[in-house]
Design a protein around this motif. Structure first.
Motif, short mmCIF file in Angstrom:
data_model
loop_
_atom_site.label_atom_id
_atom_site.label_comp_id
_atom_site.label_asym_id
_atom_site.label_seq_id
_atom_site.Cartn_x
_atom_site.Cartn_y
_atom_site.Cartn_z
N TYR A 8 5.95 -3.89 8.97
CA TYR A 8 4.70 -4.40 9.54
C TYR A 8 4.51 -5.89 9.26
O TYR A 8 3.43 -6.34 8.89
CB TYR A 8 3.51 -3.58 9.06
N SER A 9 5.58 -6.64 9.45
CA SER A 9 5.51 -8.09 9.32
C SER A 9 5.01 -8.70 10.62
O SER A 9 5.64 -8.54 11.67
CB SER A 9 6.90 -8.66 8.99
N VAL A 10 3.90 -9.38 10.56
CA VAL A 10 3.32 -10.01 11.76
C VAL A 10 4.06 -11.32 12.04
O VAL A 10 4.19 -12.15 11.14
CB VAL A 10 1.81 -10.29 11.55
N GLY A 47 1.77 -14.26 16.07
CA GLY A 47 0.87 -13.11 16.17
C GLY A 47 -0.59 -13.51 16.03
O GLY A 47 -0.94 -14.34 15.18
N ARG A 99 -4.90 -12.40 15.75
CA ARG A 99 -5.68 -11.54 14.85
C ARG A 99 -5.60 -10.07 15.28
O ARG A 99 -5.61 -9.17 14.43
CB ARG A 99 -7.14 -12.00 14.82
N GLU A 108 -2.44 -8.70 13.91
CA GLU A 108 -2.60 -8.42 12.48
C GLU A 108 -3.40 -7.14 12.27
O GLU A 108 -3.05 -6.31 11.42
CB GLU A 108 -3.30 -9.58 11.79
N LYS A 109 -4.45 -6.97 13.05
CA LYS A 109 -5.29 -5.78 12.91
C LYS A 109 -4.52 -4.52 13.30
O LYS A 109 -4.63 -3.49 12.63
CB LYS A 109 -6.53 -5.93 13.80
N TYR A 118 -1.24 -3.96 13.17
CA TYR A 118 -0.27 -3.61 12.14
C TYR A 118 -0.96 -3.13 10.86
O TYR A 118 -0.46 -2.24 10.16
CB TYR A 118 0.63 -4.81 11.86
N SER A 119 -2.11 -3.72 10.56
CA SER A 119 -2.86 -3.28 9.39
C SER A 119 -3.32 -1.84 9.55
O SER A 119 -3.23 -1.03 8.62
CB SER A 119 -4.07 -4.19 9.18
#
Length: 232
Positions: free
Chosen positions: A191-193, A197, A199, A202-203, A205-206
Motif C-alpha cells: 500500500y505504497s502511495v 497520488g 489524497r 491515500e485514503k 489505500y489507508s
C-alpha cells in the motif's frame, strides 16, 4: 515475560493467548487467521525470519497482555457473547467499509488508472472480495451463528454435524478472502502511495489496509477461538 509461548505452538493459539501478537504477525506478514494452524516455527523458517527477533517482539508485547485481557478476553466469552461481539464489531464495520472502499477504488482507477495500471487489478480484486464478503456475512448471520446458538440451547449430533459442514465452508471462504488480501498487498507494494497520488489515493489505500487488519482479526476470532469449540 512469555514463559508459556514458544515456536512449536500454533500461530492462532499464540494470538488467542496474546492478542497483541496479531500486530506483530501483521508486521512480519505472518498469516494468523487462515494460516493459524501452522506452528510459528514453520512460518519463521519459510519466510527466513530472525527467530530471536520475533520472540523478543512477542515478549515485549506480553507486557500489555494483562491490560488487554482485563478489557476483553475472547477465550472466556460464551459463544453467544462472542458471536454478538463479532456481529456488532466486525460485521458492522464491513457493512460500512465495503461500499466506502469500493467507491474510493473506483475513483482512483478513473483518476490514476492510465498511469498506474495496477489499479485495474486492485479494483477487480477488491470488488470480488466485496461480493464474497457480503454473501459471507449473510451466511454467518442467517445460518451458521443461529445453528451454534441452537446447539448451545440443545446439543445434538445432527446439529454438530451441520455446524461442522457450514464451518468448513466458512473457513474455505476465509482462506479465499485471505488470499485476495495478500495479493492486494503485493500488487500495491504494501500500500505504497505513488508520488503523484492524491489524497483520495491515500485514503483508498489507508482504508484497504484498515479493512485488512479488521478482517484478519475477524477471521482469527472465528477460526481460532469460536470454531475450535465445535470441531468434531
Amino acid at each position: 515475560m512469555l514463559t508459556s509461548i514458544n515456536t512449536s505452538q500454533s500461530i492462532g493459539e499464540i494470538v488467542a493467548v496474546l492478542p497483541k501478537a496479531s500486530e506483530i504477525f501483521r508486521k512480519y506478514n505472518i498469516d494468523f487467521c487462515c494460516g493459524g494452524n501452522r506452528p510459528l516455527a514453520a512460518a519463521i523458517q519459510e519466510q527466513q525470519l530472525d527467530e530471536a527477533e520475533v520472540l523478543q517482539k512477542l515478549e515485549e508485547a506480553s507486557f500489555e497482555t494483562r491490560e488487554l485481557t482485563k478489557r476483553v478476553n475472547f477465550r472466556e466469552m460464551k459463544s453467544d457473547e462472542l458471536i454478538g461481539y463479532i456481529v456488532a464489531t466486525h460485521h458492522a464495520y464491513l457493512q460500512k467499509a465495503l461500499p466506502e472502499t469500493g467507491e474510493l477504488t473506483a475513483k482512483i482507477l478513473r483518476a490514476h488508472g492510465s498511469n498506474h495500471r495496477e489499479l485495474f487489478r486492485v479494483h477487480k480484486l477488491f470488488n470480488g472480495l466485496r461480493t464474497e464478503l457480503e454473501q459471507h456475512l449473510i451466511k454467518e448471520e442467517e445460518l451458521l451463528f443461529p445453528l451454534i446458538n441452537k446447539y448451545e440451547a440443545g446439543p445434538s449430533d445432527k446439529l454438530a454435524g451441520e455446524i461442522n459442514r457450514v464451518m468448513k465452508e466458512t473457513e474455505g471462504e476465509h482462506e479465499g478472502a485471505g488470499d485476495i488480501l495478500k495479493e492486494l498487498r503485493k500488487i500495491t507494494a504494501d500500500y505504497s502511495v505513488p508520488e503523484d497520488g492524491c489524497r483520495t489515493f491515500e485514503k483508498a489505500y489507508s482504508m484497504l489496509q484498515e479493512l485488512e487488519g479488521d478482517l484478519f482479526q475477524h477471521i482469527h476470532l472465528e477460526n481460532n477461538i469460536l470454531f475450535k469449540r465445535y470441531e468434531l
